[in-house]
Design an enzyme around this catalytic site. Structure first.
Site, PDB file in Angstrom:
ATOM      1  N   CYS A 136      36.910  41.859  42.462  1.00  0.00           N
ATOM      2  CA  CYS A 136      37.870  42.448  41.512  1.00  0.00           C
ATOM      3  C   CYS A 136      37.190  42.741  40.170  1.00  0.00           C
ATOM      4  O   CYS A 136      36.373  41.962  39.673  1.00  0.00           O
ATOM      5  CB  CYS A 136      39.036  41.491  41.307  1.00  0.00           C
TER       6      CYS A 136
ATOM      7  N   CYS B 228      40.242  32.807  38.246  1.00  0.00           N
ATOM      8  CA  CYS B 228      40.319  33.430  39.569  1.00  0.00           C
ATOM      9  C   CYS B 228      38.975  33.490  40.295  1.00  0.00           C
ATOM     10  O   CYS B 228      37.963  33.923  39.735  1.00  0.00           O
ATOM     11  CB  CYS B 228      40.897  34.837  39.435  1.00  0.00           C
TER      12      CYS B 228
ATOM     13  N   CYS C 151      53.982  37.460  51.903  1.00  0.00           N
ATOM     14  CA  CYS C 151      53.470  38.027  50.645  1.00  0.00           C
ATOM     15  C   CYS C 151      52.005  38.422  50.805  1.00  0.00           C
ATOM     16  O   CYS C 151      51.159  37.584  51.123  1.00  0.00           O
ATOM     17  CB  CYS C 151      53.627  36.977  49.544  1.00  0.00           C
TER      18      CYS C 151
HETATM   19  N1  SAM Z   1      45.197  41.064  41.367  1.00  0.00           N
HETATM   20  C1  SAM Z   1      46.592  40.880  41.292  1.00  0.00           C
HETATM   21  C2  SAM Z   1      47.045  40.315  39.977  1.00  0.00           C
HETATM   22  O1  SAM Z   1      46.246  39.778  39.248  1.00  0.00           O
HETATM   23  O2  SAM Z   1      48.249  40.397  39.699  1.00  0.00           O
HETATM   24  C3  SAM Z   1      47.154  40.052  42.429  1.00  0.00           C
HETATM   25  C4  SAM Z   1      46.391  38.841  42.931  1.00  0.00           C
HETATM   26  S1  SAM Z   1      46.217  37.487  41.781  1.00  0.00           S
HETATM   27  C5  SAM Z   1      45.112  36.449  42.674  1.00  0.00           C
HETATM   28  C6  SAM Z   1      47.824  36.715  41.870  1.00  0.00           C
HETATM   29  C7  SAM Z   1      48.082  35.462  41.078  1.00  0.00           C
HETATM   30  O3  SAM Z   1      47.451  34.353  41.697  1.00  0.00           O
HETATM   31  C8  SAM Z   1      47.605  35.390  39.659  1.00  0.00           C
HETATM   32  O4  SAM Z   1      48.422  36.092  38.770  1.00  0.00           O
HETATM   33  C9  SAM Z   1      47.684  33.890  39.398  1.00  0.00           C
HETATM   34  O5  SAM Z   1      48.972  33.518  38.948  1.00  0.00           O
HETATM   35  C10 SAM Z   1      47.443  33.286  40.781  1.00  0.00           C
HETATM   36  N2  SAM Z   1      46.151  32.580  40.827  1.00  0.00           N
HETATM   37  C11 SAM Z   1      44.939  33.140  41.011  1.00  0.00           C
HETATM   38  N3  SAM Z   1      43.963  32.202  40.964  1.00  0.00           N
HETATM   39  C12 SAM Z   1      44.576  31.019  40.748  1.00  0.00           C
HETATM   40  C13 SAM Z   1      44.104  29.679  40.588  1.00  0.00           C
HETATM   41  N4  SAM Z   1      42.807  29.387  40.626  1.00  0.00           N
HETATM   42  N5  SAM Z   1      45.008  28.705  40.382  1.00  0.00           N
HETATM   43  C14 SAM Z   1      46.335  29.003  40.332  1.00  0.00           C
HETATM   44  N6  SAM Z   1      46.827  30.239  40.471  1.00  0.00           N
HETATM   45  C15 SAM Z   1      45.975  31.238  40.658  1.00  0.00           C
HETATM   46  C1  DTB Z   2      51.445  33.253  42.993  1.00  0.00           C
HETATM   47  O1  DTB Z   2      52.111  33.036  41.958  1.00  0.00           O
HETATM   48  N1  DTB Z   2      50.537  32.416  43.479  1.00  0.00           N
HETATM   49  C2  DTB Z   2      49.914  32.958  44.662  1.00  0.00           C
HETATM   50  C3  DTB Z   2      50.664  34.320  44.838  1.00  0.00           C
HETATM   51  N2  DTB Z   2      51.535  34.347  43.721  1.00  0.00           N
HETATM   52  C4  DTB Z   2      49.893  35.551  44.994  1.00  0.00           C
HETATM   53  C5  DTB Z   2      48.430  32.978  44.602  1.00  0.00           C
HETATM   54  C6  DTB Z   2      47.813  31.615  44.355  1.00  0.00           C
HETATM   55  C7  DTB Z   2      46.333  31.731  44.409  1.00  0.00           C
HETATM   56  C8  DTB Z   2      45.652  30.411  44.309  1.00  0.00           C
HETATM   57  C9  DTB Z   2      44.170  30.503  44.315  1.00  0.00           C
HETATM   58  C10 DTB Z   2      43.575  31.159  45.524  1.00  0.00           C
HETATM   59  O2  DTB Z   2      43.923  30.782  46.685  1.00  0.00           O
HETATM   60  O3  DTB Z   2      42.728  32.030  45.346  1.00  0.00           O
HETATM   61 FE1  SF4 Z   3      41.614  40.322  39.888  1.00  0.00          FE
HETATM   62 FE2  SF4 Z   3      42.022  37.700  40.232  1.00  0.00          FE
HETATM   63 FE3  SF4 Z   3      42.651  38.845  37.916  1.00  0.00          FE
HETATM   64 FE4  SF4 Z   3      44.131  39.417  40.107  1.00  0.00          FE
HETATM   65  S1  SF4 Z   3      43.949  37.425  39.096  1.00  0.00           S
HETATM   66  S2  SF4 Z   3      43.348  40.863  38.560  1.00  0.00           S
HETATM   67  S3  SF4 Z   3      42.519  39.316  41.666  1.00  0.00           S
HETATM   68  S4  SF4 Z   3      40.560  38.659  38.789  1.00  0.00           S
END
Ligand code: SAM
Ligand code: DTB
Ligand code: SF4
Length: 328
Positions: free
Chosen positions: A68, A75, A112
Site C-alpha cells: 500500500c 499497518c 467483509c
Molecule cells: N486501506 C483501507 C483503509 O485504510 O481504509 C482498508 C484496509 S485498512 C487495513 C482497515 C483498518 O484496519 C484500518 O483503518 C485500521 O482501523 C485497521 N487496522 C490496520 N492495522 C491494524 C493494526 N495493526 N491494529 C489494529 N487495527 C488495524
Molecule cells: C476494522 O475496523 N478492523 C479490521 C477491518 N475493520 C477491516 C481490520 C483489522 C486489521 C488488523 C491487523 C491485520 O490483520 O492486518
Molecule cells: Fe494502506 Fe494500511 Fe493505511 Fe489502509 S491502513 S491505507 S492498507 S497502509
C-alpha cells in the site's frame, strides 16, 4: 470540517436513533466515571436497545494484501514499512466465493473484504463489484474496505448490492497527523460522506492503544457519535503491534481503558453494533467478557483478520457457551 457529515447526510438511515452533539469533554466525563458506574450505564443503554446476550459475527478476508502507498504507522500493509508480509494481488472471484461459503457455514452473517489500497482504481473496482454480487447471492451481508472513494464509486458499490462501507476514522482529528501523513482526516470524512450519500450503511470506528491520551480516545468516540446518523457498525480495534511497523514497540494500554472505550461507544451510539475487533487474540476470555458487559455486541469471527491472527472460531464458540451468548 468534521461536522459537515452531520449536515450532509442527516436522515439517510432512519433506523438509527438521532445523533446528539456529544463533545469530547462530555465523553471524557464518561471515561472518568468509576468503572462500575460506567459499566452500569452502558449495560442499561445496551439492554434498552439490544438483546443483551446476542452477538453478531462478521468474517474478514483480505482480497488484496500489502504494497500500500499509504504510511499508516500501525499497518503491516504499507509499502513503506518493514513488516514481514506475503504480498498478494487482487484475489480471483472463486477464491472469494469459497471463503465466503466457509464463513457462512461457520455462522458468520456478514462478510467483509479488505484491500490494501489508498483507494480503488476503476478497473479494480469492477472486479470488487463482482465479488460483492457473488457474496450477496450467498445470502450474506456484504462489507468492503477499499480506502478513499472517488466521485461515482460509492454509487457503483451500492448498485452491486453493498450493504456496508467500512472506513475508520481511527483516532481523533488532532492526533491523526502523528499516525498518518499521506492522507488527511478530512479525506476520510469525505469518503464517509460519499458512502452515506449513495445510501449505504457505514462501518466506522478506530484503534485504541496507539499511545494516545484518554482525551484522544474521547475525541474519537465523540466524533463518531456526532455523525448523523451515527455509523451502524462501530469497530473498536485494539492496536495489534506488528514487528517492522513504526508502532511495533508501543507500550501496552491498561486493559480497563479499552473496556471503558467500548462502554463510551455503547452509551453514545445506543443503536449501533459495537464490534470488539482486532486484538481479541491477545485478550483473555475474562477481558472479552468485560467488553461484552460494556456493550460490545459484534466480533470478527474466523481464524484470521486481514494479515494477523484472530481468536480461533472454536475458542469463540466455547466462550459463547460459557457466557450464555448466542449469535445473531
Ligand atoms: N486501506 C483501507 C483503509 O485504510 O481504509 C482498508 C484496509 S485498512 C487495513 C482497515 C483498518 O484496519 C484500518 O483503518 C485500521 O482501523 C485497521 N487496522 C490496520 N492495522 C491494524 C493494526 N495493526 N491494529 C489494529 N487495527 C488495524
Ligand atoms: C476494522 O475496523 N478492523 C479490521 C477491518 N475493520 C477491516 C481490520 C483489522 C486489521 C488488523 C491487523 C491485520 O490483520 O492486518
Ligand atoms: Fe494502506 Fe494500511 Fe493505511 Fe489502509 S491502513 S491505507 S492498507 S497502509
Amino acid at each position: 470540517m468534521p461536522t459537515a457529515l452531520a449536515t450532509n447526510v442527516a436522515g439517510k438511515a432512519a433506523q438509527q436513533p438521532a445523533a446528539r452533539n456529544w463533545t469530547t469533554e462530555e465523553v471524557e466525563a464518561l471515561f472518568a466515571l468509576p468503572f462500575n458506574d460506567l459499566l452500569f450505564r452502558a449495560q442499561r443503554v445496551h439492554r434498552e436497545h439490544h438483546d443483551a446476550n446476542a452477538v453478531q459475527r462478521s468474517t474478514l478476508l483480505s482480497v488484496k494484501t500489502g504494497g500500500c502507498s499509504e504510511d499508516c504507522k500501525y499497518c503491516s500493509q504499507s509499502a513503506r514499512h518493514e513488516a514481514k508480509l506475503e504480498r498478494e494481488s487482487l484475489l480471483e472471484l472463486d477464491q472469494v466465493i469459497e471463503a465466503a461459503k466457509a464463513a457462512k457455514a461457520r455462522g458468520a452473517t456478514r462478510f467483509c473484504m479488505g484491500a490494501a489500497w489508498r483507494g480503488p482504481k476503476d478497473r479494480d473496482l469492477d472486479h470488487v463489484l463482482d465479488m460483492i454480487r457473488s457474496v450477496k447471492a450467498l445470502g450474506l451481508e456484504t462489507c468492503v474496505t477499499l480506502g478513499l472513494l472517488k466521485e461515482g464509486q460509492a454509487e457503483k458499490l451500492k448498485e452491486a448490492g453493498l450493504d456496508f462501507y467500512n472506513h475508520n476514522l481511527d483516532t481523533a482529528e488532532d492526533f491523526y497527523g502523528t499516525i498518518v501523513s499521506t492522507h488527511t482526516y478530512g479525506d476520510r470524512m469525505d469518503t464517509l460522506e460519499k458512502a452515506r450519500g449513495a445510501g449505504m450503511k457505514i462501518c466506522c470506528g478506530g484503534i485504541i492503544g496507539m499511545g494516545e491520551a484518554r482525551r484522544v480516545r474521547a475525541g474519537l468516540i465523540a466524533q463518531l457519535a456526532r455523525m448523523n446518523p451515527p455509523p451502524e457498525s462501530v469497530p473498536i480495534n485494539h492496536l495489534v503491534t506488528i514487528p517492522g511497523t513504526p508502532m511495533a514497540d508501543t507500550p501496552p494500554l491498561d486493559p480497563f481503558e479499552f473496556v471503558r472505550t467500548i462502554a463510551c461507544a455503547r452509551i453514545t451510539m445506543p443503536g449501533s453494533l459495537v464490534r470488539l475487533s482486532a486484538g481479541r487474540h491477545e485478550m483473555s476470555d475474562e477481558l472479552q467478557a468485560l467488553c461484552f458487559l460494556a456493550g460490545a455486541n459484534s466480533i470478527f469471527y474466523g481464524d484470521k483478520l486481514l494479515t494477523t491472527g484472530n481468536a480461533e472460531a472454536e475458542r469463540d464458540e466455547a466462550l459463547f457457551d460459557r457466557l450464555g451468548l448466542h449469535p445473531v
